[in-house]
Design an enzyme around this catalytic site. Structure first.
Site, PDB file in Angstrom:
ATOM      1  N   CYS A 299       0.909  -1.098  -0.069  1.00  0.00           N
ATOM      2  CA  CYS A 299      -0.059   0.029  -0.036  1.00  0.00           C
ATOM      3  C   CYS A 299       0.773   1.317  -0.117  1.00  0.00           C
ATOM      4  O   CYS A 299       1.499   1.474  -1.021  1.00  0.00           O
ATOM      5  CB  CYS A 299      -0.884   0.021   1.093  1.00  0.00           C
ATOM      6  SG  CYS A 299      -2.470   1.047   1.107  1.00  0.00           S
TER       7      CYS A 299
ATOM      8  N   GLU B 193      -0.756  -8.718   4.853  1.00  0.00           N
ATOM      9  CA  GLU B 193      -0.374  -8.965   6.621  1.00  0.00           C
ATOM     10  C   GLU B 193      -1.687  -8.597   7.151  1.00  0.00           C
ATOM     11  O   GLU B 193      -1.967  -9.199   8.428  1.00  0.00           O
ATOM     12  CB  GLU B 193       0.559  -7.686   6.893  1.00  0.00           C
ATOM     13  CG  GLU B 193      -0.135  -6.340   7.217  1.00  0.00           C
ATOM     14  CD  GLU B 193      -0.526  -5.366   5.624  1.00  0.00           C
ATOM     15  OE1 GLU B 193      -0.027  -6.078   4.733  1.00  0.00           O
ATOM     16  OE2 GLU B 193      -0.805  -4.620   5.775  1.00  0.00           O
TER      17      GLU B 193
ATOM     18  N   HIS C 231      -3.317  -5.737   0.960  1.00  0.00           N
ATOM     19  CA  HIS C 231      -2.755  -5.882   2.142  1.00  0.00           C
ATOM     20  C   HIS C 231      -2.470  -7.394   2.650  1.00  0.00           C
ATOM     21  O   HIS C 231      -3.250  -8.126   3.409  1.00  0.00           O
ATOM     22  CB  HIS C 231      -3.270  -5.170   3.461  1.00  0.00           C
ATOM     23  CG  HIS C 231      -3.322  -3.744   3.346  1.00  0.00           C
ATOM     24  ND1 HIS C 231      -2.250  -3.089   4.198  1.00  0.00           N
ATOM     25  CD2 HIS C 231      -3.799  -2.726   2.712  1.00  0.00           C
ATOM     26  CE1 HIS C 231      -2.407  -1.771   3.918  1.00  0.00           C
ATOM     27  NE2 HIS C 231      -3.481  -1.471   3.003  1.00  0.00           N
TER      28      HIS C 231
END
Lengths: 1002, 275
Positions: free
Chosen positions: B106, B237, B235
């Protein structure tokens, strides 16, 4: 002379901001606009920048060579894909926070490789280049009603054809820099209160925007004339009269906003309905604090409340390692004036509450609840009020920027609409934080500034922002409301500061911390001084955004992004070095003492010298009267609807019920990686969750449930039941996803209209009685459920008098709840899961449509307000928590606004499954009409789905509560209701869902 | 360096996904994972060169003012590491030369693009050839998207991944290239390592909201020709655990989130090729 850089997107790229503006112009102003492109403007108010450095700036940080075109000291409007007709340039007024300008200044300083001089700054503006056949008046309207806010922004409007001439002229207005010019000499005024008549004292309070009443003014006069005081003041060089610094500090500390004078008043409560009269010494002590005390006593050794009502946020134990701090605030008046800045400040402001609680906490979630006027309001607005849709958009964007940029997930919220919020919108912003149970070998939730500790202010600088904010929010809005009341938050300065302070906390570099919010330094230092016993503060040492602030303004300024910290002298050097390294401004402003004095200096001369006791406890208690007699509304005589399907679709499309996906999607709800139940859920990721579940510690399965309840409409009948329904709704929502009454805490946020009887408020006695009854209910239900209030806030003057018309909000309570889950893998969402699952309704339905959304849709109020049956409700919540804990529940949805009809439809379409329901099977008492059965808002009910094989286990656990299996989910995508063997409703799922999705799908 | 996989996750100036990114690296088996503030790099107390894997997490560097990661990229280029005269970007380049891995998510992806760390097409390492700009919707949006990795890409991080669902949370994620030459080069070298696809067909799509921002060629992420540097808007994570998925209560998902695969690939690559 400044330098001017303009930047625009390359012609082949879509200008989303421009396109969005075109859409809004057409929809909201009906303006014949063909196209808009936007240009970003940077005015560099710097001395002597070399050509080389300028080029580095233009083609470096200020533009993107792949996507943008630029110009230096030349208009870019001619390089657009079309020739514009008009150009509107919108920039900030002097002194208004310009976050982008600040970042640009820093970027430029890196190129120049030097510190900018104090007056050297970059200012930003936006140019809207408009193609369309508009006259000057239309363009002005566009600028005023859509593109700018006159309070904080300045606009320049000109014809594109005039651009050449303007640029060629010697005095190009586009180069005018909004620099703050220092106007007044620094001066400490003294005010002689002696010999003033009552009228003159009251007038003085009004004139100086002190918001102190006559009795309070007299108390100050008496105190300042005490012999001991005169002598002591003389010894530090002060004369016999109060200084403006002292007067302002007292007005701030004694403001309704800070001292909650109404909640602490002595109230004579006359209940005409029951013929009784009682004296209440402080609503807060009698109902709120007492309720929490009783619950904690009952918990005894298992008490999990760590810190209640005394710090910036309430704190509860989460597990062996961590505690959770939670606070909700309102930012109503500023949001009415500048919705974007007001709401942005609201969210970053409340962030600092849990951040400044105990030794400080890491922020883990935000919640937002907004109350607006109807977005499609077509009536005439009195001057000074913004259209509710503009307020909606501004507030939405402010909270978006504040929450997203701070990296805190927005996990829960709602939006309500009522015409009575036209005068003042309500903007509730809440934040939770997590703190270690032990910080530097001390309990993390405790703090203590010690005498001798340095007073260090960290973060942003001080300007005239928000001066009189605390006193201002204690007043109703009027045409002359000060523009300085508006502030614009700066989430990144705050983020840098919180990164730094959390590190300083873990290095044990400070003893105490608190935030600078309402009342600024006066409040933060004043409150921390209670820990140490006094302070000495040098106002002239505070870093300022610009010159020209008077000492009292420095003390009172509500400039954002500042924390005050008590640093022991032997750690001061390390603390300051760390701040510098992490690029955070920190300044020593004085020290804490044990002298018992509120002592301020300016250039080493005393400018305020007050007894700390007097500042904090000197405010006289208000004496108020409350009179309750029950309002009687006409009972509506509604014809039975021809089609329940049509009625249900109409209900689903009501603004108070329909999907808020438009807003939810624009808030980051999963940053920090612990999201478990998101605000949107279900087969298509768009069903409305009842509550949020997050995992604050990624190494653990333990979860935190966050929910809330709010239903101001019921106040029209009885605030007692409004409050019980609100608390019940918050609890119910938390239970629905997997929370439990074993560990659940609440926050009460009261937003009231002025309840003090006066000429302006002839119905003050009744409004205060509404407040009394609200508190009685809060005590009754919280103690019964065992849900302690751990913190809260009140905002008591939510009225607007504009153009002679007074608009008061309906008495509103927001109740926010946090609860703990042992294992987030047990959480349940509201969407039906599989075809063939059994559908249950939990809880009895009564004909309770008074002030319901259904009656409102028919223009009625009625009298049968929904009521909570406490015993039945609690038994049911306990049983349901067990059922969910054992994994027996496939889906669970709270039943609230719009009743069972809405809850059943939402459960079905969120799971992309049909549903077949026998209405006669629904547990009901006294219901004679199907529309009443579907839309009654009796609290404490749920719609549940259960797998066929879990039926037996589920029913066994729920035994002894009111519930019934009423149908099944189906593969066929239709919602079918039956009564006495006949179809009562049969609608395609898609139609229902569209009705619910479309109203706010902007 | 010892035989430990050492990971650095940077933070500061508005970064806000560092904790979950570090958590993902730990879950993936890295022995040492340090969250390091940029000021610790700038004052020389920590050096990138002591690590194998640099994570540039999401967030809002400088509040996205001047454009996402514009000011952040500028800082990396201009701010000097104390006592060395070297910029942070120069240290990163050295880290890359030594064979280190970089993952930008991002805002971290935006930073890589705006510093020229991606896509590092042959002969144009410093020059910016691609960018990330405002979403076509004109809005920041948080929504889960379906992506598909390119099996022919040299990308280290996406090995073995086919279809994966991940959240996007950005306002400036529309991938654009400077010109046709650049987009051709990206395609020909399989540097487009992950794309937005239609959940129905599994094919790259320009259709909103499946392609959430209007990215050219449905680009969700790109890598450099070595495959060791990658950036993406979604994302990974944020999908470290099954309960992160928006429909976990409806679908039987494994306990470990699918996003961990990116980090495990990196850790395994380091074990196999660097240690």
């Amino acid at each position: 002379m400044a330098y001017r850089i303009e930047v625009a997107l390359k012609p082949h790229l879509k200008d989303s901001l421009g396109d969005k503006t075109v859409k809004r112009c057409r929809e909201e102003l009906n303006a014949p606009i063909e196209a808009i492109r936007t240009i970003k403007v940077y005015l560099l108010d710097f001395k002597d920048i070399s050509k080389d450095c300028l080029n580095q700036a233009v083609f470096g940080p200020f533009s993107d060579p792949v996507t943008q075109v630029t110009s230096l000291d030349r208009p870019l409007a001619h390089d657009l894909p079309f020739a514009p007709d008009w150009v509107i340039e919108v920039g900030f007024r002097p002194g208004v926070t310009d976050n982008e300008g600040r970042i640009a200044t820093e970027a430029l300083a890196l190129i120049l490789d030097r510190e900018p001089a104090p007056e050297e700054k970059v200012y930003t503006a936006v140019q809207y280049c408009i193609k369309g056949n508009l006259d000057h008046e239309q363009v002005e309207r566009l600028a005023r009603d859509l593109l700018s806010n006159d309070l904080i922004q300045r606009t320049a409007i000109f014809k594109a054809s005039d651009l050449e001439r303007i640029w060629a002229s010697g005095d190009n207005p586009l180069y005018a820099v909004p620099r703050v010019s220092a106007e007044s000499a620094i001066n400490v005024e003294t005010v002689n209160l002696n010999g003033l008549t009552d009228e003159e004292l009251a007038e003085l309070s009004r004139q100086r925007v002190l918001a102190l009443n006559l009795n309070e003014m007299k108390t100050i006069r008496e105190h300042i004339n005490l012999e001991r005081i005169i002598t002591e003041r003389k010894a530090v060089g002060l004369g016999p009269y109060v200084t403006d610094v002292e007067l302002e500090a007292l007005a701030q500390t004694w403001s309704e906003h800070c001292k909650h004078k109404i909640f602490n008043a002595d109230i004579t409560y006359v209940n005409k309905e029951e013929g009784t009269e009682t004296i209440i010494h402080s609503l807060f002590d009698t109902y709120i604090r007492k309720g929490t005390r009783e619950i904690r006593d009952r918990l005894g050794r298992d008490d999990w409340c760590m810190s209640v009502f005394k710090d910036n946020a309430g704190v509860i134990r989460f597990n062996e390692k961590y505690s959770v701090a939670f606070k909700v605030e309102t930012h109503n008046s500023p949001s009415a004036l500048d919705p974007y800045g007001g709401a942005l400040t609201g969210i970053v402001g409340v962030n600092r509450d849990p951040f400044g609680t105990g030794m400080g906490s890491k922020l883990i979630f935000n919640t937002d609840v907004f109350c607006f006027g109807p977005p499609d309001f077509r009536g005439t607005l009195p001057p000074g009020l913004l259209h509710p849709k503009r307020i909606f958009e501004g507030v939405r964007e402010g909270v978006e920027h504040g929450g997203n940029q701070s990296g805190i997930p927005t996990v829960n919220g709602s939006i309500l609409f009522d015409e009575r919020y036209l005068g003042k919108p309500l903007v509730f912003c809440g934040t939770g934080g997590i703190m270690p149970n032990r910080v530097c070998e001390h309990p993390g939730h405790e703090k203590k500034a010690m005498p001798g500790d340095a007073i260090v202010m960290c973060g942003g600088r001080i300007g005239k922002d928000g001066i009189h904010g605390a006193t201002f929010s204690s007043e109703e809005l009027h045409e002359g409301s000060p523009a300085t009341a508006v502030q614009i938050g700066d989430p990144i300065t705050q983020k840098k500061m919180t990164d730094f302070l959390l590190r300083a906390r873990d290095l044990c570099l400070y003893n105490s911390i608190t935030d600078n919010g309402a009342g600024g330094l006066s409040s933060s230092v004043g409150e921390m001084a209670l820990e140490a016993g006094g302070f000495e503060l040098h106002l002239d040492r505070a870093p300022l955004k610009y010159h020209g602030l008077q000492p009292w303004e420095i003390l009172l300024s509500e400039a954002q992004e500042r924390m005050t910290v008590a640093v022991p002298q032997d750690k001061l050097d390390r603390f300051m070095k760390l701040a510098k390294k992490m690029d955070v401004e920190a300044t020593v402003l004085g020290k804490f003492t044990d002298t018992g004095k509120f002592h301020c200096f300016y250039e080493d001369r005393t400018v305020a010298y007050l007894d700390l006791d007097f500042v904090h406890d000197g405010v006289p208690t208000l004496e108020l009267k409350a009179v309750w007699s029950r309002p009687r509304h006409t009972e509506p005589d509604l014809p039975e609807p021809e089609s329940l399907g049509t009625e249900l679709k109409a209900m689903l499309g009501r603004y108070n019920i329909c999907s808020k996906e438009y807003v939810v999607r624009q808030y980051d709800h999963e940053v920090q990686g612990g999201s478990v139940v998101k605000p949107l859920t279900g087969a298509m990721n768009d069903g409305p969750s009842d509550a949020a579940v997050i995992r604050p510690d990624l190494d653990s399965y333990e979860g935190l449930v966050v929910s809330h309840g709010i239903c101001p409409r019921y106040s029209d009948i009885d605030t007692y039941h409004m409050v019980s329904c609100v608390v019940d709704e918050a609890v119910r929502n938390a239970i629905a996803v997997g929370g439990s009454l074993d560990l659940m805490a609440g926050l009460d946020n009261f937003c009231w209209c002025d309840p003090v009887q006066s000429e302006k408020t002839p119905d003050g006695h009744y409004k205060l009685a509404q407040l009394v009854r609200a508190n009685q209910a809060l005590y009754d239900i919280c103690t019964f459920y065992g849900v302690p209030c751990i913190s809260g806030k009140d905002s008591m003057k939510n009225d607007a008098t504009i153009g002679g018309i007074k608009i008061s909000i309906p008495p509103t309570l927001l109740f926010s709840v946090i609860s703990r889950m042992d294992d987030v893998r047990k959480a349940v969402t509201m969407d039906a899961k599989r075809p063939g699952d059994l559908v249950y309704v939990l809880g009895m339905t009564y004909p309770e449509l008074g002030a319901s959304e259904y009656f409102l849709s028919k223009g009625a109020v009625g009298n049968s307000v929904p009521r909570v049956r406490l015993k039945e409700a609690r038994r049911q919540y306990e049983a349901l928590s067990r059922a969910i804990g054992q994994g027996l529940v496939a889906s669970c949805h709270d039943c609230s606004d719009g009743g069972l009809g809405v809850a059943l439809a939402e459960t079905a379409f969120s799971g992309s499954l049909g549903m077949h329901v026998d209405l006669d099977a629904i547990p009901q008492d006294g219901i004679e009409r199907m529309d009443y059965l579907l839309f009654s808002e009796t609290p404490s009910r749920f719609v549940i789905t259960v797998k066929e094989e879990a039926k037996e286990g589920f029913e066994k656990i729920m035994k002894g509560t009111t519930f019934a299996c009423v149908g099944k989910t189906t593969e066929e995508p239709r919602l079918k209701f039956e009564t006495r063997g006949k179809t009562a409703l049969d609608e395609p799922l898609d139609d229902l869902k569209q009705a619910w999705l479309s109203p706010l799908a902007w | 360096m010892s035989d430990k996989v050492k990971v650095i996750v940077t933070t500061g100036y508005g970064t806000n996904c560092e904790v979950e990114m570090a958590h993902a690296c730990t879950m993936a088996g890295a022995e040492q994972v340090d969250i390091v503030h940029v000021s610790d790099l700038l004052d020389g107390s920590v050096s990138l060169l002591d690590y194998h894997f640099l994570n540039l997490p999401g967030g809002f560097l400088d509040g996205d003012n001047l454009g996402a990661a514009q000011a952040g990229a500028h800082r990396l280029r201009y701010a000097r590491i104390k006592g060395t005269g070297q910029s942070l970007l120069e240290q990163i380049q050295k880290f890359v030369e030594r064979g280190g891995l970089i993952l930008g998510v991002c805002n971290g992806f935006q930073l890589m693009v705006k510093t020229g760390l991606l896509p590092r097409l042959e002969g144009s390492s410093e020059e910016r050839t691609v960018s990330l700009t405002y979403n076509d919707s004109g809005r920041f949006e948080d929504r889960w998207v379906t992506c598909r990795a390119n099996p022919d890409s040299p990308c280290v991080f996406t090995k073995g991944i086919d279809i994966i669902e991940l959240p996007v949370r950005h306002g400036e994620g529309k991938f654009v290239t400077k010109d046709k030459t650049v987009s051709n080069a990206l395609s020909e070298n399989n540097l487009v390592c992950i794309r937005y696809v239609s959940p129905e067909t599994g094919m790259p799509t320009q259709q909103y909201p499946y392609n959430p921002n209007g990215s050219e060629m449905a680009v969700a992420g790109v890598c450099d020709p070595t495959g060791r540097l990658m950036g993406l808007m979604p994302h990974p994570e944020a999908f470290s655990h099954g309960t992160n998925h928006p429909r976990w209560t409806r679908e039987n998902l494994p306990e470990e989130g699918a996003g961990i695969r990116f980090f495990r690939n990196a850790v395994e690559y380091i074990r196999g090729n660097i240690l």
